[in-house]
Design a protein around this motif. Structure first.
Motif, PDB file in Angstrom:
ATOM      1  N   ILE A  44      29.998 -56.644  23.553  1.00 52.37           N
ATOM      2  CA  ILE A  44      29.563 -55.907  22.650  1.00 52.37           C
ATOM      3  C   ILE A  44      28.153 -55.445  22.592  1.00 52.37           C
ATOM      4  O   ILE A  44      28.501 -54.052  22.046  1.00 52.37           O
ATOM      5  CB  ILE A  44      29.622 -57.982  21.388  1.00 52.37           C
ATOM      6  CG1 ILE A  44      30.658 -57.974  21.372  1.00 52.37           C
ATOM      7  CG2 ILE A  44      28.846 -56.839  19.787  1.00 52.37           C
ATOM      8  CD1 ILE A  44      30.388 -59.406  19.896  1.00 52.37           C
ATOM      9  N   VAL A  45      27.103 -55.784  23.469  1.00 50.82           N
ATOM     10  CA  VAL A  45      26.199 -54.881  23.497  1.00 50.82           C
ATOM     11  C   VAL A  45      26.166 -53.505  24.171  1.00 50.82           C
ATOM     12  O   VAL A  45      25.418 -52.162  23.310  1.00 50.82           O
ATOM     13  CB  VAL A  45      24.639 -55.277  24.382  1.00 50.82           C
ATOM     14  CG1 VAL A  45      23.285 -53.934  24.238  1.00 50.82           C
ATOM     15  CG2 VAL A  45      24.429 -56.468  23.045  1.00 50.82           C
ATOM     16  N   LYS A  46      26.939 -53.382  24.867  1.00 51.18           N
ATOM     17  CA  LYS A  46      27.858 -52.501  25.875  1.00 51.18           C
ATOM     18  C   LYS A  46      28.124 -51.479  24.641  1.00 51.18           C
ATOM     19  O   LYS A  46      28.445 -50.200  24.398  1.00 51.18           O
ATOM     20  CB  LYS A  46      28.100 -53.224  26.918  1.00 51.18           C
ATOM     21  CG  LYS A  46      27.516 -53.484  28.283  1.00 51.18           C
ATOM     22  CD  LYS A  46      28.525 -54.013  29.530  1.00 51.18           C
ATOM     23  CE  LYS A  46      27.643 -54.598  30.660  1.00 51.18           C
ATOM     24  NZ  LYS A  46      28.595 -55.110  31.105  1.00 51.18           N
ATOM     25  N   ILE A  47      29.336 -51.693  24.413  1.00 50.58           N
ATOM     26  CA  ILE A  47      30.383 -51.241  22.938  1.00 50.58           C
ATOM     27  C   ILE A  47      29.156 -50.414  22.026  1.00 50.58           C
ATOM     28  O   ILE A  47      29.289 -49.017  21.596  1.00 50.58           O
ATOM     29  CB  ILE A  47      31.105 -51.662  22.313  1.00 50.58           C
ATOM     30  CG1 ILE A  47      32.052 -53.157  23.395  1.00 50.58           C
ATOM     31  CG2 ILE A  47      31.560 -51.114  21.413  1.00 50.58           C
ATOM     32  CD1 ILE A  47      33.087 -53.767  22.832  1.00 50.58           C
ATOM     33  N   LEU A  48      28.031 -51.231  22.002  1.00 45.57           N
ATOM     34  CA  LEU A  48      27.173 -50.647  21.066  1.00 45.57           C
ATOM     35  C   LEU A  48      26.178 -49.712  21.251  1.00 45.57           C
ATOM     36  O   LEU A  48      26.049 -48.039  20.706  1.00 45.57           O
ATOM     37  CB  LEU A  48      26.192 -51.457  19.878  1.00 45.57           C
ATOM     38  CG  LEU A  48      26.899 -52.628  19.002  1.00 45.57           C
ATOM     39  CD1 LEU A  48      26.048 -53.747  19.050  1.00 45.57           C
ATOM     40  CD2 LEU A  48      26.818 -51.915  17.915  1.00 45.57           C
ATOM     41  N   ASN A  49      25.747 -50.111  22.933  1.00 44.02           N
ATOM     42  CA  ASN A  49      24.529 -48.816  23.520  1.00 44.02           C
ATOM     43  C   ASN A  49      26.391 -47.132  23.198  1.00 44.02           C
ATOM     44  O   ASN A  49      25.603 -46.582  23.902  1.00 44.02           O
ATOM     45  CB  ASN A  49      24.589 -49.282  24.733  1.00 44.02           C
ATOM     46  CG  ASN A  49      23.528 -49.842  24.799  1.00 44.02           C
ATOM     47  OD1 ASN A  49      22.500 -48.925  24.562  1.00 44.02           O
ATOM     48  ND2 ASN A  49      23.522 -50.714  25.340  1.00 44.02           N
ATOM     49  N   SER A  50      26.931 -47.305  23.763  1.00 42.95           N
ATOM     50  CA  SER A  50      28.258 -45.985  23.814  1.00 42.95           C
ATOM     51  C   SER A  50      28.092 -45.538  22.984  1.00 42.95           C
ATOM     52  O   SER A  50      28.832 -44.648  22.872  1.00 42.95           O
ATOM     53  CB  SER A  50      29.283 -46.921  24.436  1.00 42.95           C
ATOM     54  OG  SER A  50      30.444 -47.296  23.545  1.00 42.95           O
ATOM     55  N   ASN A  52      41.503 -60.936  19.801  1.00 42.15           N
ATOM     56  CA  ASN A  52      41.222 -59.051  20.593  1.00 42.15           C
ATOM     57  C   ASN A  52      41.372 -59.974  22.279  1.00 42.15           C
ATOM     58  O   ASN A  52      41.386 -60.671  22.704  1.00 42.15           O
ATOM     59  CB  ASN A  52      39.635 -59.312  20.693  1.00 42.15           C
ATOM     60  CG  ASN A  52      39.579 -58.060  21.360  1.00 42.15           C
ATOM     61  OD1 ASN A  52      39.638 -56.787  21.587  1.00 42.15           O
ATOM     62  ND2 ASN A  52      39.076 -57.340  23.181  1.00 42.15           N
ATOM     63  N   PRO A  53      42.276 -59.259  22.833  1.00 42.97           N
ATOM     64  CA  PRO A  53      43.164 -59.506  24.186  1.00 42.97           C
ATOM     65  C   PRO A  53      42.410 -59.703  25.217  1.00 42.97           C
ATOM     66  O   PRO A  53      42.474 -60.759  26.302  1.00 42.97           O
ATOM     67  CB  PRO A  53      43.560 -57.524  24.631  1.00 42.97           C
ATOM     68  CG  PRO A  53      43.435 -57.219  23.633  1.00 42.97           C
ATOM     69  CD  PRO A  53      42.512 -57.491  22.145  1.00 42.97           C
ATOM     70  N   VAL A  54      40.456 -59.006  24.871  1.00 45.96           N
ATOM     71  CA  VAL A  54      39.670 -59.422  25.822  1.00 45.96           C
ATOM     72  C   VAL A  54      38.730 -60.295  25.456  1.00 45.96           C
ATOM     73  O   VAL A  54      38.032 -59.814  24.182  1.00 45.96           O
ATOM     74  CB  VAL A  54      39.372 -58.334  26.551  1.00 45.96           C
ATOM     75  CG1 VAL A  54      38.034 -58.571  27.107  1.00 45.96           C
ATOM     76  CG2 VAL A  54      40.303 -57.542  27.333  1.00 45.96           C
ATOM     77  N   ASP A  55      37.806 -61.442  25.704  1.00 40.07           N
ATOM     78  CA  ASP A  55      36.747 -62.021  25.307  1.00 40.07           C
ATOM     79  C   ASP A  55      35.585 -60.992  25.356  1.00 40.07           C
ATOM     80  O   ASP A  55      34.882 -60.596  25.929  1.00 40.07           O
ATOM     81  CB  ASP A  55      36.281 -63.209  26.894  1.00 40.07           C
ATOM     82  CG  ASP A  55      35.105 -64.205  25.798  1.00 40.07           C
ATOM     83  OD1 ASP A  55      35.483 -64.991  23.921  1.00 40.07           O
ATOM     84  OD2 ASP A  55      34.918 -64.563  25.539  1.00 40.07           O
ATOM     85  N   LEU A  56      35.729 -61.346  23.812  1.00 44.44           N
ATOM     86  CA  LEU A  56      33.506 -60.280  23.595  1.00 44.44           C
ATOM     87  C   LEU A  56      32.492 -61.188  23.851  1.00 44.44           C
ATOM     88  O   LEU A  56      32.543 -61.303  22.500  1.00 44.44           O
ATOM     89  CB  LEU A  56      34.330 -59.062  22.833  1.00 44.44           C
ATOM     90  CG  LEU A  56      35.730 -58.403  22.633  1.00 44.44           C
ATOM     91  CD1 LEU A  56      35.657 -57.682  21.159  1.00 44.44           C
ATOM     92  CD2 LEU A  56      35.180 -57.233  23.035  1.00 44.44           C
ATOM     93  N   LEU A 112      23.357 -57.376  15.558  1.00 44.78           N
ATOM     94  CA  LEU A 112      24.819 -56.473  14.584  1.00 44.78           C
ATOM     95  C   LEU A 112      26.102 -57.459  15.675  1.00 44.78           C
ATOM     96  O   LEU A 112      27.017 -57.123  15.134  1.00 44.78           O
ATOM     97  CB  LEU A 112      24.875 -55.312  15.826  1.00 44.78           C
ATOM     98  CG  LEU A 112      24.118 -54.796  14.902  1.00 44.78           C
ATOM     99  CD1 LEU A 112      23.596 -52.952  15.325  1.00 44.78           C
ATOM    100  CD2 LEU A 112      24.836 -53.971  13.089  1.00 44.78           C
ATOM    101  N   SER A 113      25.515 -57.453  16.928  1.00 44.30           N
ATOM    102  CA  SER A 113      26.312 -58.564  17.671  1.00 44.30           C
ATOM    103  C   SER A 113      26.918 -59.825  17.265  1.00 44.30           C
ATOM    104  O   SER A 113      27.601 -60.063  17.526  1.00 44.30           O
ATOM    105  CB  SER A 113      25.909 -59.224  19.255  1.00 44.30           C
ATOM    106  OG  SER A 113      26.821 -59.822  19.779  1.00 44.30           O
TER     107      SER A 113
END
Length: 92
Positions: A84-90, A75-79, A62-63
Motif C-alpha cells: 500500500i505504501v508503494k502504491i501511495l508513493n506512486s 483484492n486478488p493480491v494480498d495488499l 493512510l495505509s
C-alpha cells in the motif's frame, strides 16, 4: 488515481487483463494511468496526493485506513502495508 497502480499490483494474479483494459479503452496499465490523469486534468482535479496536502509521513495512517472490510479484502493480491505504501508513493 489508484486504479492503475492497484491494477499493476494485481496483474500477476489476473490471468487475462485484456477484458479489463478493453473496459477502459486502453491496452496497458501505463495507458490507463495516462487516460485517468488526462480526465482529472480536464476536470481540474489534482492527481497527486501531495497536491491534496498529504505527506509521506501520513502513509502509515493512510495505509491503515485502506484496510477496512470491503476495501481490500476482495483484492486478488494480498495488499500488505508495504504494498500500500508503494502504491501511495506512486501517486504522491
Amino acid at each position: 488515481m489508484l486504479i492503475a497502480p492497484v491494477m499493476a499490483v494485481n496483474m500477476a494474479a489476473v490471468e487475462d487483463m485484456r477484458p479489463l483494459f478493453a473496459a477502459y479503452g486502453v491496452a496497458s496499465v501505463e495507458a490507463l494511468e495516462e487516460k485517468i490523469n488526462g480526465i482529472l486534468d480536464l476536470a481540474g482535479i489534482p492527481h497527486g496526493i501531495s497536491r491534496w496536502g498529504a505527506e509521506r509521513g501520513d502513509f502509515p495512517l493512510l495505509s491503515m485506513s485502506c484496510k477496512t472490510k470491503g476495501r481490500i479484502d476482495n483484492n486478488p493480491v494480498d495488499l500488505t502495508e508495504e504494498t500500500i505504501v508503494k502504491i501511495l508513493n506512486s501517486i504522491f
